[in-house]
Design an enzyme around this catalytic site. Sequence first.
Site, PDB file in Angstrom:
ATOM      1  N   ASN A 168       0.873  -1.182   0.000  1.00  0.00           N
ATOM      2  CA  ASN A 168       0.000   0.000   0.000  1.00  0.00           C
ATOM      3  C   ASN A 168       0.904   1.223   0.000  1.00  0.00           C
ATOM      4  O   ASN A 168       1.484   1.574   1.032  1.00  0.00           O
ATOM      5  CB  ASN A 168      -0.896  -0.021   1.251  1.00  0.00           C
ATOM      6  CG  ASN A 168      -1.729   1.247   1.377  1.00  0.00           C
ATOM      7  OD1 ASN A 168      -1.824   2.030   0.436  1.00  0.00           O
ATOM      8  ND2 ASN A 168      -2.331   1.443   2.546  1.00  0.00           N
ATOM      9  N   TRP A 169       1.013   1.843  -1.162  1.00  0.00           N
ATOM     10  CA  TRP A 169       1.925   2.990  -1.271  1.00  0.00           C
ATOM     11  C   TRP A 169       1.358   4.240  -0.595  1.00  0.00           C
ATOM     12  O   TRP A 169       2.055   5.228  -0.444  1.00  0.00           O
ATOM     13  CB  TRP A 169       2.220   3.288  -2.739  1.00  0.00           C
ATOM     14  CG  TRP A 169       3.137   2.290  -3.403  1.00  0.00           C
ATOM     15  CD1 TRP A 169       3.580   1.091  -2.899  1.00  0.00           C
ATOM     16  CD2 TRP A 169       3.743   2.408  -4.702  1.00  0.00           C
ATOM     17  NE1 TRP A 169       4.412   0.466  -3.799  1.00  0.00           N
ATOM     18  CE2 TRP A 169       4.527   1.248  -4.917  1.00  0.00           C
ATOM     19  CE3 TRP A 169       3.696   3.369  -5.715  1.00  0.00           C
ATOM     20  CZ2 TRP A 169       5.254   1.032  -6.094  1.00  0.00           C
ATOM     21  CZ3 TRP A 169       4.413   3.158  -6.882  1.00  0.00           C
ATOM     22  CH2 TRP A 169       5.189   2.006  -7.071  1.00  0.00           C
ATOM     23  N   LYS A 170       0.087   4.200  -0.234  1.00  0.00           N
ATOM     24  CA  LYS A 170      -0.579   5.379   0.350  1.00  0.00           C
ATOM     25  C   LYS A 170      -0.321   6.606  -0.530  1.00  0.00           C
ATOM     26  O   LYS A 170      -0.221   6.476  -1.749  1.00  0.00           O
ATOM     27  CB  LYS A 170      -0.112   5.612   1.794  1.00  0.00           C
ATOM     28  CG  LYS A 170      -0.180   4.356   2.652  1.00  0.00           C
ATOM     29  CD  LYS A 170      -0.113   4.668   4.109  1.00  0.00           C
ATOM     30  CE  LYS A 170       0.104   3.401   4.907  1.00  0.00           C
ATOM     31  NZ  LYS A 170      -0.283   3.537   6.283  1.00  0.00           N
ATOM     32  N   HIS A 177      -9.772   1.165   4.338  1.00  0.00           N
ATOM     33  CA  HIS A 177      -8.540   1.319   5.131  1.00  0.00           C
ATOM     34  C   HIS A 177      -8.849   2.228   6.321  1.00  0.00           C
ATOM     35  O   HIS A 177      -9.652   3.162   6.207  1.00  0.00           O
ATOM     36  CB  HIS A 177      -7.431   1.929   4.259  1.00  0.00           C
ATOM     37  CG  HIS A 177      -6.081   1.870   4.897  1.00  0.00           C
ATOM     38  ND1 HIS A 177      -5.694   2.756   5.874  1.00  0.00           N
ATOM     39  CD2 HIS A 177      -5.037   1.024   4.717  1.00  0.00           C
ATOM     40  CE1 HIS A 177      -4.465   2.450   6.269  1.00  0.00           C
ATOM     41  NE2 HIS A 177      -4.046   1.406   5.582  1.00  0.00           N
ATOM     42  N   GLU A 236      -7.345   4.592   7.543  1.00  0.00           N
ATOM     43  CA  GLU A 236      -7.108   6.021   7.291  1.00  0.00           C
ATOM     44  C   GLU A 236      -8.297   6.646   6.564  1.00  0.00           C
ATOM     45  O   GLU A 236      -8.620   7.818   6.787  1.00  0.00           O
ATOM     46  CB  GLU A 236      -5.796   6.194   6.497  1.00  0.00           C
ATOM     47  CG  GLU A 236      -4.591   5.898   7.391  1.00  0.00           C
ATOM     48  CD  GLU A 236      -3.344   5.425   6.665  1.00  0.00           C
ATOM     49  OE1 GLU A 236      -3.274   5.526   5.428  1.00  0.00           O
ATOM     50  OE2 GLU A 236      -2.434   4.921   7.355  1.00  0.00           O
ATOM     51  N   GLU A 255      -6.189  -5.343   9.978  1.00  0.00           N
ATOM     52  CA  GLU A 255      -5.197  -4.307  10.258  1.00  0.00           C
ATOM     53  C   GLU A 255      -5.536  -3.634  11.578  1.00  0.00           C
ATOM     54  O   GLU A 255      -6.357  -2.696  11.615  1.00  0.00           O
ATOM     55  CB  GLU A 255      -5.207  -3.260   9.137  1.00  0.00           C
ATOM     56  CG  GLU A 255      -4.790  -3.789   7.797  1.00  0.00           C
ATOM     57  CD  GLU A 255      -4.047  -2.729   6.993  1.00  0.00           C
ATOM     58  OE1 GLU A 255      -2.935  -3.021   6.539  1.00  0.00           O
ATOM     59  OE2 GLU A 255      -4.558  -1.598   6.851  1.00  0.00           O
ATOM     60  N   GLY A 282       1.623   1.887  10.774  1.00  0.00           N
ATOM     61  CA  GLY A 282       2.570   2.999  10.698  1.00  0.00           C
ATOM     62  C   GLY A 282       3.192   3.368  12.033  1.00  0.00           C
ATOM     63  O   GLY A 282       3.832   4.410  12.156  1.00  0.00           O
ATOM     64  N   SER A 302       2.594  -2.549  10.380  1.00  0.00           N
ATOM     65  CA  SER A 302       4.039  -2.585  10.655  1.00  0.00           C
ATOM     66  C   SER A 302       4.663  -3.939  10.336  1.00  0.00           C
ATOM     67  O   SER A 302       5.605  -4.360  11.010  1.00  0.00           O
ATOM     68  CB  SER A 302       4.332  -2.150  12.097  1.00  0.00           C
ATOM     69  OG  SER A 302       3.899  -0.811  12.287  1.00  0.00           O
ATOM     70  N   GLY A 315       2.508  -1.242   4.330  1.00  0.00           N
ATOM     71  CA  GLY A 315       2.640   0.178   4.011  1.00  0.00           C
ATOM     72  C   GLY A 315       4.095   0.573   3.852  1.00  0.00           C
ATOM     73  O   GLY A 315       4.717   0.365   2.808  1.00  0.00           O
ATOM     74  N   GLY A 316       4.668   1.131   4.913  1.00  0.00           N
ATOM     75  CA  GLY A 316       6.019   1.703   4.855  1.00  0.00           C
ATOM     76  C   GLY A 316       7.065   0.797   4.226  1.00  0.00           C
ATOM     77  O   GLY A 316       7.843   1.226   3.356  1.00  0.00           O
TER      78      GLY A 316
HETATM   79  C1  PEP Z   1      -1.156  -0.002   5.819  1.00  0.00           C
HETATM   80  O1  PEP Z   1      -1.136   1.178   5.511  1.00  0.00           O
HETATM   81  O2  PEP Z   1      -2.064  -0.724   5.375  1.00  0.00           O
HETATM   82  C2  PEP Z   1      -0.111  -0.507   6.688  1.00  0.00           C
HETATM   83  C3  PEP Z   1      -0.210  -1.709   7.162  1.00  0.00           C
HETATM   84  O3  PEP Z   1       0.923   0.350   6.945  1.00  0.00           O
HETATM   85  P1  PEP Z   1       2.295  -0.021   7.728  1.00  0.00           P
HETATM   86  O4  PEP Z   1       2.793  -1.311   7.136  1.00  0.00           O
HETATM   87  O5  PEP Z   1       3.207   1.123   7.416  1.00  0.00           O
HETATM   88  O6  PEP Z   1       1.960  -0.167   9.152  1.00  0.00           O
END
Ligand code: PEP
Length: 250
Positions: free
Chosen positions: A11-13, A96, A98, A167, A173, A211, A232-233
């Site tokens: 997920n590049w956000k 998501h 967010e 999640e 994050g 994470s 994500g990251g």
């Molecule tokens: C996400 O945005 O779906 C996510 C899991 O982010 P991260 O891996 O950065 O926690």
Amino acid sequence: MSKRQKLMVGNWKMNGSLAANASLVAELLQGMAEVYCHAAVCVPSVYLSQLQTLLAGSELALGAQDVSPHESGAYTGEVSASMLKDFGVRYCILGHSERRRDHSESDALVALKAQRALAGGITPIVCVGESLAEREAGETEAVVKRQLAALIQVNGHCISEIVVAYEPVWAIGTGLTAKPEQAQAVHAVLRAQLQAASPHADRVSILYGGSMNAANAATLLDQPDVDGGLIGGAALKAPDFLTMLKAASR
Ligand code: PEP
């Protein structure tokens, strides 16, 4: 160990640029030789055209991060499922945390978006998960069950075509990851709920997200009901994402 082939989704956000995307994808594609799991990147919609070209003929699928619940019409700023399909989109992240937080997306709206994505031939990746306060109040199970029930109510007949992502909001994050057994416990709850709703529940992939990184992916992926990851990251760093794709390919 699960018989479902693992699915790893980046997920590049709201990250990237034309130049950064090109170099990230080039590095990923160079390292895909030992990757045998399903893999995708979900990118900002303005970059779908670029990514469609960059990923053409590769094993890395293209995904989006949202879709309109409407088919077409006077919905300024929205992107429809058929528009995503025009750019070769295979997956779409929905609900998501967010978007639930920043755009007040309700369980019912997320379920409608999933219905629209399915009708457009796109696999929804529907996120569920509890906040820290909800976990501390012992409400984790009730929260994820409520979120999944809304999805099943609208899409129960084709639930096997949906991907679910657990999640925990407190892990996204933050660098805090659910312990493998904590993730498995919630995944088992979700699996049981799916089984009660559909004879095809064993085909549903349930991803873990929060994470997940190159160091912790393997132990999370070893859990029987963890069928992959939503990342994500760590998906923005090619060596890390590749390490995770290889962990899912064992
Ligand atoms: C996400 O945005 O779906 C996510 C899991 O982010 P991260 O891996 O950065 O926690």
